[in-house]
Design a protein around this motif. Structure first.
Motif, PDB file in Angstrom:
ATOM      1  N   ALA A 147      42.681  16.310  20.109  1.00 63.32           N
ATOM      2  CA  ALA A 147      43.653  15.540  20.153  1.00 63.32           C
ATOM      3  C   ALA A 147      45.199  16.480  20.020  1.00 63.32           C
ATOM      4  O   ALA A 147      45.279  17.109  19.019  1.00 63.32           O
ATOM      5  CB  ALA A 147      43.606  14.384  19.024  1.00 63.32           C
ATOM      6  N   ILE A 148      45.896  16.124  20.839  1.00 60.52           N
ATOM      7  CA  ILE A 148      47.006  17.135  20.917  1.00 60.52           C
ATOM      8  C   ILE A 148      48.215  16.268  20.899  1.00 60.52           C
ATOM      9  O   ILE A 148      48.402  15.096  21.458  1.00 60.52           O
ATOM     10  CB  ILE A 148      47.386  17.821  22.504  1.00 60.52           C
ATOM     11  CG1 ILE A 148      45.977  18.705  22.475  1.00 60.52           C
ATOM     12  CG2 ILE A 148      48.547  18.397  22.603  1.00 60.52           C
ATOM     13  CD1 ILE A 148      45.974  19.587  23.889  1.00 60.52           C
ATOM     14  N   LYS A 149      49.132  16.438  19.992  1.00 58.84           N
ATOM     15  CA  LYS A 149      50.511  15.532  19.820  1.00 58.84           C
ATOM     16  C   LYS A 149      51.511  16.136  20.800  1.00 58.84           C
ATOM     17  O   LYS A 149      51.859  17.456  20.591  1.00 58.84           O
ATOM     18  CB  LYS A 149      50.865  15.880  18.357  1.00 58.84           C
ATOM     19  CG  LYS A 149      51.923  14.945  18.116  1.00 58.84           C
ATOM     20  CD  LYS A 149      52.491  15.006  16.497  1.00 58.84           C
ATOM     21  CE  LYS A 149      53.572  13.918  16.339  1.00 58.84           C
ATOM     22  NZ  LYS A 149      53.834  13.854  14.936  1.00 58.84           N
ATOM     23  N   GLY A 150      51.771  15.428  21.665  1.00 55.63           N
ATOM     24  CA  GLY A 150      52.898  15.932  22.509  1.00 55.63           C
ATOM     25  C   GLY A 150      54.096  15.168  22.338  1.00 55.63           C
ATOM     26  O   GLY A 150      54.430  14.304  21.352  1.00 55.63           O
ATOM     27  N   GLU A 151      55.101  15.485  23.292  1.00 59.40           N
ATOM     28  CA  GLU A 151      56.303  14.627  23.284  1.00 59.40           C
ATOM     29  C   GLU A 151      56.470  13.334  23.455  1.00 59.40           C
ATOM     30  O   GLU A 151      56.980  12.290  22.843  1.00 59.40           O
ATOM     31  CB  GLU A 151      57.350  15.380  24.376  1.00 59.40           C
ATOM     32  CG  GLU A 151      57.869  16.712  24.019  1.00 59.40           C
ATOM     33  CD  GLU A 151      58.812  17.250  25.172  1.00 59.40           C
ATOM     34  OE1 GLU A 151      59.450  16.613  25.852  1.00 59.40           O
ATOM     35  OE2 GLU A 151      59.007  18.509  25.197  1.00 59.40           O
ATOM     36  N   ARG A 152      55.442  12.806  24.456  1.00 57.12           N
ATOM     37  CA  ARG A 152      55.255  11.452  24.590  1.00 57.12           C
ATOM     38  C   ARG A 152      54.110  10.577  23.939  1.00 57.12           C
ATOM     39  O   ARG A 152      54.298   9.338  23.820  1.00 57.12           O
ATOM     40  CB  ARG A 152      55.118  11.145  26.253  1.00 57.12           C
ATOM     41  CG  ARG A 152      56.187  11.833  26.909  1.00 57.12           C
ATOM     42  CD  ARG A 152      56.304  11.642  28.336  1.00 57.12           C
ATOM     43  NE  ARG A 152      55.434  10.561  28.835  1.00 57.12           N
ATOM     44  CZ  ARG A 152      55.383  10.389  30.135  1.00 57.12           C
ATOM     45  NH1 ARG A 152      55.783  11.032  31.117  1.00 57.12           N
ATOM     46  NH2 ARG A 152      54.265   9.396  30.661  1.00 57.12           N
ATOM     47  N   TYR A 153      53.068  11.349  23.668  1.00 52.84           N
ATOM     48  CA  TYR A 153      51.818  10.883  23.270  1.00 52.84           C
ATOM     49  C   TYR A 153      51.324  11.660  22.053  1.00 52.84           C
ATOM     50  O   TYR A 153      51.432  12.814  22.066  1.00 52.84           O
ATOM     51  CB  TYR A 153      50.833  10.509  24.399  1.00 52.84           C
ATOM     52  CG  TYR A 153      51.014   9.841  25.269  1.00 52.84           C
ATOM     53  CD1 TYR A 153      51.230   8.415  25.397  1.00 52.84           C
ATOM     54  CD2 TYR A 153      51.436  10.193  26.758  1.00 52.84           C
ATOM     55  CE1 TYR A 153      51.415   7.326  26.444  1.00 52.84           C
ATOM     56  CE2 TYR A 153      51.897   9.555  28.033  1.00 52.84           C
ATOM     57  CZ  TYR A 153      52.048   8.014  27.697  1.00 52.84           C
ATOM     58  OH  TYR A 153      52.216   7.114  28.513  1.00 52.84           O
ATOM     59  N   ASP A 154      50.538  11.053  21.235  1.00 54.80           N
ATOM     60  CA  ASP A 154      49.791  11.581  19.920  1.00 54.80           C
ATOM     61  C   ASP A 154      48.505  11.450  20.407  1.00 54.80           C
ATOM     62  O   ASP A 154      47.967  10.253  20.200  1.00 54.80           O
ATOM     63  CB  ASP A 154      50.465  11.072  18.867  1.00 54.80           C
ATOM     64  CG  ASP A 154      49.673  11.929  17.608  1.00 54.80           C
ATOM     65  OD1 ASP A 154      48.943  12.631  17.878  1.00 54.80           O
ATOM     66  OD2 ASP A 154      50.305  11.672  16.249  1.00 54.80           O
ATOM     67  N   GLY A 155      47.591  12.395  20.779  1.00 56.37           N
ATOM     68  CA  GLY A 155      46.237  12.378  21.072  1.00 56.37           C
ATOM     69  C   GLY A 155      45.549  11.668  19.827  1.00 56.37           C
ATOM     70  O   GLY A 155      44.569  11.119  19.748  1.00 56.37           O
ATOM     71  N   ASN A 156      45.935  11.763  18.616  1.00 57.74           N
ATOM     72  CA  ASN A 156      45.583  11.358  17.394  1.00 57.74           C
ATOM     73  C   ASN A 156      45.318   9.859  17.342  1.00 57.74           C
ATOM     74  O   ASN A 156      44.408   9.155  16.948  1.00 57.74           O
ATOM     75  CB  ASN A 156      45.966  11.602  16.204  1.00 57.74           C
ATOM     76  CG  ASN A 156      45.815  13.097  15.857  1.00 57.74           C
ATOM     77  OD1 ASN A 156      45.124  13.685  15.638  1.00 57.74           O
ATOM     78  ND2 ASN A 156      47.050  13.841  15.916  1.00 57.74           N
ATOM     79  N   ASN A 157      46.112   9.080  18.163  1.00 56.68           N
ATOM     80  CA  ASN A 157      46.034   7.635  18.538  1.00 56.68           C
ATOM     81  C   ASN A 157      44.984   7.296  19.621  1.00 56.68           C
ATOM     82  O   ASN A 157      44.867   5.977  19.494  1.00 56.68           O
ATOM     83  CB  ASN A 157      47.404   7.149  19.136  1.00 56.68           C
ATOM     84  CG  ASN A 157      48.445   7.475  17.844  1.00 56.68           C
ATOM     85  OD1 ASN A 157      48.387   7.326  16.884  1.00 56.68           O
ATOM     86  ND2 ASN A 157      49.659   7.519  18.661  1.00 56.68           N
ATOM     87  N   PHE A 158      44.282   8.345  19.835  1.00 55.13           N
ATOM     88  CA  PHE A 158      43.274   7.897  21.025  1.00 55.13           C
ATOM     89  C   PHE A 158      41.946   8.440  20.619  1.00 55.13           C
ATOM     90  O   PHE A 158      40.804   8.141  21.584  1.00 55.13           O
ATOM     91  CB  PHE A 158      43.540   8.548  22.355  1.00 55.13           C
ATOM     92  CG  PHE A 158      44.857   8.039  22.933  1.00 55.13           C
ATOM     93  CD1 PHE A 158      45.045   6.851  23.492  1.00 55.13           C
ATOM     94  CD2 PHE A 158      46.020   8.947  22.707  1.00 55.13           C
ATOM     95  CE1 PHE A 158      46.408   6.225  24.111  1.00 55.13           C
ATOM     96  CE2 PHE A 158      47.153   8.186  23.167  1.00 55.13           C
ATOM     97  CZ  PHE A 158      47.444   6.925  23.862  1.00 55.13           C
ATOM     98  N   ILE A 159      41.719   8.729  19.287  1.00 53.86           N
ATOM     99  CA  ILE A 159      40.473   9.258  18.799  1.00 53.86           C
ATOM    100  C   ILE A 159      39.503   8.039  18.896  1.00 53.86           C
ATOM    101  O   ILE A 159      38.314   8.339  19.415  1.00 53.86           O
ATOM    102  CB  ILE A 159      40.531   9.929  17.350  1.00 53.86           C
ATOM    103  CG1 ILE A 159      41.254  10.945  17.528  1.00 53.86           C
ATOM    104  CG2 ILE A 159      39.255  10.083  16.782  1.00 53.86           C
ATOM    105  CD1 ILE A 159      41.669  11.592  16.115  1.00 53.86           C
ATOM    106  N   ASN A 160      39.849   6.897  18.706  1.00 52.46           N
ATOM    107  CA  ASN A 160      38.632   5.757  18.748  1.00 52.46           C
ATOM    108  C   ASN A 160      38.309   5.453  20.148  1.00 52.46           C
ATOM    109  O   ASN A 160      37.117   5.259  20.407  1.00 52.46           O
ATOM    110  CB  ASN A 160      39.235   4.758  17.907  1.00 52.46           C
ATOM    111  CG  ASN A 160      39.147   4.820  16.617  1.00 52.46           C
ATOM    112  OD1 ASN A 160      38.529   5.373  15.863  1.00 52.46           O
ATOM    113  ND2 ASN A 160      40.010   3.897  15.757  1.00 52.46           N
ATOM    114  N   GLU A 161      39.260   5.716  21.107  1.00 54.56           N
ATOM    115  CA  GLU A 161      38.895   5.416  22.389  1.00 54.56           C
ATOM    116  C   GLU A 161      37.897   6.424  22.866  1.00 54.56           C
ATOM    117  O   GLU A 161      37.193   6.481  23.633  1.00 54.56           O
ATOM    118  CB  GLU A 161      40.326   5.290  23.184  1.00 54.56           C
ATOM    119  CG  GLU A 161      40.137   5.078  24.723  1.00 54.56           C
ATOM    120  CD  GLU A 161      41.378   5.237  25.378  1.00 54.56           C
ATOM    121  OE1 GLU A 161      41.093   5.192  26.923  1.00 54.56           O
ATOM    122  OE2 GLU A 161      42.401   5.171  24.881  1.00 54.56           O
ATOM    123  N   ALA A 162      38.373   7.860  22.499  1.00 48.91           N
ATOM    124  CA  ALA A 162      37.577   8.852  22.844  1.00 48.91           C
ATOM    125  C   ALA A 162      36.244   8.753  22.355  1.00 48.91           C
ATOM    126  O   ALA A 162      35.051   8.980  23.272  1.00 48.91           O
ATOM    127  CB  ALA A 162      38.066  10.136  22.344  1.00 48.91           C
TER     128      ALA A 162
END
Length: 75
Positions: free
Chosen positions: A56-71
């Protein structure tokens, strides 16, 4: 005339484990097993495959932490 080329791809099925990741990154395991193994790494929860580690990478547009459940659901 366009020349066709044969491209070969050798697949490396190297298995990583959590201890390898922790050692290389200096990270700390807060959940899970240190002996968990992975056959690959993905930063895109839509393309995660069974056996991959989701990074999970936090970038300028998206925060990968928000996609952990989807992953987790996808792989």
């Amino acid at each position: 005339m366009i020349a066709e080329q044969l491209i070969t791809c050798n697949v490396d099925m190297t298995i990583f484990n959590m201890q390898d990741i922790l050692t290389q990154t200096g990270g700390t395991l807060i959940s899970g097993k240190v002996d968990a193994s992975f056959s690959g790494v993905s930063i895109d929860s839509r393309n995660i495959e069974q056996g991959n580690l989701f990074w999970a990478i936090k970038g300028e547009r998206y925060d990968g932490n928000n996609f952990i459940n989807e992953a987790q659901n996808n792989g």
